[in-house]
Design a protein around this motif. Structure first.
Motif, PDB file in Angstrom:
ATOM      1  N   VAL A 244       0.284  -0.859  -0.169  1.00  0.00           N
ATOM      2  CA  VAL A 244       0.046   0.237   0.277  1.00  0.00           C
ATOM      3  C   VAL A 244       0.436   1.228  -0.158  1.00  0.00           C
ATOM      4  CG1 VAL A 244      -1.478   1.393   1.822  1.00  0.00           C
ATOM      5  CG2 VAL A 244      -1.785  -1.503   1.350  1.00  0.00           C
ATOM      6  N   ALA A 245       0.818   2.152  -1.325  1.00  0.00           N
ATOM      7  CA  ALA A 245       0.974   3.383  -0.906  1.00  0.00           C
ATOM      8  C   ALA A 245      -0.025   4.813  -0.743  1.00  0.00           C
ATOM      9  CB  ALA A 245       1.935   3.821  -2.133  1.00  0.00           C
ATOM     10  N   PRO A 285     -10.015   9.709  10.261  1.00  0.00           N
ATOM     11  CA  PRO A 285      -9.469   9.014  10.342  1.00  0.00           C
ATOM     12  C   PRO A 285      -9.448   7.955  10.994  1.00  0.00           C
ATOM     13  CG  PRO A 285      -8.881  10.768  11.579  1.00  0.00           C
ATOM     14  CD  PRO A 285     -10.447  11.642  10.906  1.00  0.00           C
ATOM     15  N   THR A 286     -10.906   7.087  10.764  1.00  0.00           N
ATOM     16  CA  THR A 286     -11.260   6.006  11.652  1.00  0.00           C
ATOM     17  C   THR A 286     -11.259   4.318  10.834  1.00  0.00           C
ATOM     18  OG1 THR A 286     -13.771   6.264  11.158  1.00  0.00           O
ATOM     19  CG2 THR A 286     -12.863   7.831  12.730  1.00  0.00           C
ATOM     20  N   GLU A 287     -11.400   3.795  12.049  1.00  0.00           N
ATOM     21  CA  GLU A 287     -10.862   2.139  11.857  1.00  0.00           C
ATOM     22  C   GLU A 287     -12.209   1.895  10.608  1.00  0.00           C
ATOM     23  OE1 GLU A 287      -8.573  -1.005  11.405  1.00  0.00           O
ATOM     24  OE2 GLU A 287      -8.465   0.282  12.381  1.00  0.00           O
ATOM     25  N   GLU A 288     -13.378   2.634  10.948  1.00  0.00           N
ATOM     26  CA  GLU A 288     -14.586   2.041  10.334  1.00  0.00           C
ATOM     27  C   GLU A 288     -14.466   2.860   8.673  1.00  0.00           C
ATOM     28  OE1 GLU A 288     -14.345   3.415  13.729  1.00  0.00           O
ATOM     29  OE2 GLU A 288     -15.446   1.717  14.419  1.00  0.00           O
ATOM     30  N   ARG A 316      -6.148  -5.469   6.308  1.00  0.00           N
ATOM     31  CA  ARG A 316      -5.541  -4.466   7.821  1.00  0.00           C
ATOM     32  C   ARG A 316      -4.638  -3.896   6.553  1.00  0.00           C
ATOM     33  NH1 ARG A 316      -6.462 -10.539   7.260  1.00  0.00           N
ATOM     34  NH2 ARG A 316      -7.329 -11.120   9.256  1.00  0.00           N
ATOM     35  N   THR A 317      -3.990  -4.086   6.051  1.00  0.00           N
ATOM     36  CA  THR A 317      -3.277  -3.278   5.499  1.00  0.00           C
ATOM     37  C   THR A 317      -2.944  -1.742   5.481  1.00  0.00           C
ATOM     38  OG1 THR A 317      -1.587  -5.297   4.895  1.00  0.00           O
ATOM     39  CG2 THR A 317      -0.874  -3.272   3.967  1.00  0.00           C
ATOM     40  N   LEU A 318      -4.151  -1.656   4.583  1.00  0.00           N
ATOM     41  CA  LEU A 318      -4.176  -0.075   4.099  1.00  0.00           C
ATOM     42  C   LEU A 318      -5.386   0.420   5.859  1.00  0.00           C
ATOM     43  CD1 LEU A 318      -5.714   2.088   2.663  1.00  0.00           C
ATOM     44  CD2 LEU A 318      -7.714   1.166   1.879  1.00  0.00           C
ATOM     45  N   PRO A 319      -5.906   0.010   6.193  1.00  0.00           N
ATOM     46  CA  PRO A 319      -6.611   0.854   7.543  1.00  0.00           C
ATOM     47  C   PRO A 319      -4.873   1.132   8.676  1.00  0.00           C
ATOM     48  CG  PRO A 319      -8.028  -0.958   6.754  1.00  0.00           C
ATOM     49  CD  PRO A 319      -6.910  -1.025   6.338  1.00  0.00           C
ATOM     50  N   ALA A 320      -4.134   0.103   8.526  1.00  0.00           N
ATOM     51  CA  ALA A 320      -2.609   0.313   9.180  1.00  0.00           C
ATOM     52  C   ALA A 320      -1.892   1.620   8.700  1.00  0.00           C
ATOM     53  CB  ALA A 320      -2.328  -1.011   9.155  1.00  0.00           C
ATOM     54  N   VAL A 321      -1.637   1.381   7.341  1.00  0.00           N
ATOM     55  CA  VAL A 321      -0.875   3.013   6.796  1.00  0.00           C
ATOM     56  C   VAL A 321      -2.064   3.684   6.960  1.00  0.00           C
ATOM     57  CG1 VAL A 321      -0.204   3.834   4.881  1.00  0.00           C
ATOM     58  CG2 VAL A 321      -0.296   1.321   4.990  1.00  0.00           C
ATOM     59  N   LEU A 322      -2.717   3.794   6.929  1.00  0.00           N
ATOM     60  CA  LEU A 322      -3.887   5.147   7.838  1.00  0.00           C
ATOM     61  C   LEU A 322      -3.928   5.949   8.600  1.00  0.00           C
ATOM     62  CD1 LEU A 322      -6.985   4.294   5.385  1.00  0.00           C
ATOM     63  CD2 LEU A 322      -4.854   6.101   4.937  1.00  0.00           C
ATOM     64  N   ARG A 323      -4.117   4.957   9.621  1.00  0.00           N
ATOM     65  CA  ARG A 323      -3.400   4.819  11.078  1.00  0.00           C
ATOM     66  C   ARG A 323      -1.961   5.817  11.017  1.00  0.00           C
ATOM     67  NH1 ARG A 323      -5.640  -0.169  11.897  1.00  0.00           N
ATOM     68  NH2 ARG A 323      -3.681  -1.033  12.188  1.00  0.00           N
ATOM     69  N   GLU A 324      -1.058   4.695  10.531  1.00  0.00           N
ATOM     70  CA  GLU A 324       0.476   5.395  11.006  1.00  0.00           C
ATOM     71  C   GLU A 324      -0.025   7.215  10.409  1.00  0.00           C
ATOM     72  OE1 GLU A 324       5.018   5.228   8.437  1.00  0.00           O
ATOM     73  OE2 GLU A 324       2.744   3.264   8.329  1.00  0.00           O
ATOM     74  N   LEU A 325      -0.382   7.437   9.356  1.00  0.00           N
ATOM     75  CA  LEU A 325      -0.565   9.159   8.819  1.00  0.00           C
ATOM     76  C   LEU A 325      -1.291   9.348   9.490  1.00  0.00           C
ATOM     77  CD1 LEU A 325       0.321   7.731   4.554  1.00  0.00           C
ATOM     78  CD2 LEU A 325       1.904   8.548   6.232  1.00  0.00           C
TER      79      LEU A 325
END
Length: 340
Positions: A244-245, A285-288, A316-325
């Motif tokens: 994911v970028a 920027p929520t998990e949902e 799983r990976t897309l939400p993880a990257v968005l949480r990071e950002l």
């Protein structure tokens, strides 16, 4: 080994003329992909035109803020460039996640975009393959397909594109500068690679003889808040199962004003996640919200027997990257500034 002629090009136009004049001619840059294919028998050009020493190895900022990377810029040099690290950390991270240090010191920007699939059937000349020999079939449909596409595939080919760099460039709205016999043209990175359709042997929209001379990155101030995450079987020297970028522009209250997302390892080309982007704009920027965006993008996924795991892996990976950002300053942005 099949004998072939070798010619070193003196300038880009001479290189284009030489390759365009012979249907069996090919360009040789860093050679990290083509030389493998020569050894395997996948490729057998009658003429190799060496473009590795052309003056296309500069990274420069244009007056309008565009960053232009020549096609011969080595992957390691592009990843280490101060402007790339500061303005486009997703690009530096993608480059550093690919191959080994030795290969990054040889592989070029243009060549990276043109690398071909690592499908085992494509690389094994004893097996049928529509990409290598159109009309012979696609054994991956019912065979070994763990690494293969879940989006945008066709009945003729389910191979996945291997590049990390191209995924980051797709997320950044990069443009590929191409030189042909009729002159120069510019191709959006998102339209440069093809889906297989009924012509799986064609990876890109390039015509024979056209030469990549540069890649241009538009000025995008909020791309400093960007990241690349690669999920693979081992920590290094492995191609992406899923990557994911992403780059995110957040309002003061955390709402997503704008976003760019591209996926790797899931399609025949770097997959720009337009549905996910549309779902996220204006959302918190929520998990949902992140999961809903991933589901929107995966609505048309068609996994095979061996790669169905890629669908939940993207979720799983897309939400993880968005949480990071979505942190107060963006962890990727802070890391980039610290390295610079």
């Amino acid at each position: 080994m099949k004998p072939f002629a070798y010619q070193r090009a003196g300038d880009p136009r001479a290189a284009v003329a030489a390759v365009s004049a012979r249907p069996d001619a090919a360009y040789l840059g860093g050679g990290t992909n083509l030389v493998d294919h020569l050894k395997l028998g996948v490729a057998a050009p009658g003429l190799l035109v060496d473009v590795s020493r052309l003056p296309l190895d500069r990274v420069e900022e244009l007056p309008d803020g565009t960053l232009r990377a020549g096609a011969a810029v080595r992957n390691s040099d592009l990843a280490a460039h101060p402007l790339v690290r500061r303005r486009y950390p997703v690009l530096a991270q993608a480059l550093l996640s690919g191959a080994s240090g030795q290969l990054r010191n040889t592989a070029t920007t243009g060549g990276n975009l043109l690398q071909r699939t690592r499908c085992v059937y494509f690389r094994d000349v004893t097996t049928p393959c529509n990409k290598r020999e159109p009309g012979t079939g696609c054994p991956a449909l019912s065979g070994v397909n763990r690494q293969h596409a879940v989006l945008g595939a066709s009945e003729l080919c389910v191979a996945a594109h291997p590049s990390d760099l191209a995924v980051a460039l797709a997320a950044l709205d990069a443009t590929v500068v191409v030189l042909g016999t009729e002159g120069e043209r510019r191709v959006p990175l998102t339209g440069f690679h093809r889906l297989p359709g009924d012509r799986p042997e064609r990876d890109t929209v390039l015509e024979h003889g056209e030469l990549i001379t540069a890649v241009e990155l538009p000025p995008l101030p909020w791309a400093a808040r960007s990241a690349y995450r690669k999920v693979r079987d081992r920590a290094s020297f492995a191609f992406a199962l899923v990557s994911v970028a992403a780059a995110v522009d957040l309002a003061g209250d955390g709402t997503v004003r704008d976003v760019r997302i591209a996926l790797g390892g899931v399609a025949h080309k770097p997959w720009r996640a337009l549905r996910a982007e549309d779902a996220l704009r204006g959302a918190g920027p929520t998990e949902e919200a992140a999961l809903a965006a991933a589901d929107a993008e995966l609505a048309d996924a068609r996994p095979l027997a061996g790669n169905a795991f890629k669908v939940p892996m993207v979720r799983r990976t897309l939400p993880a990257v968005l949480r990071e950002l979505a942190g107060p300053e963006g962890r990727a942005e802070r890391a980039s500034e610290e390295r610079a």
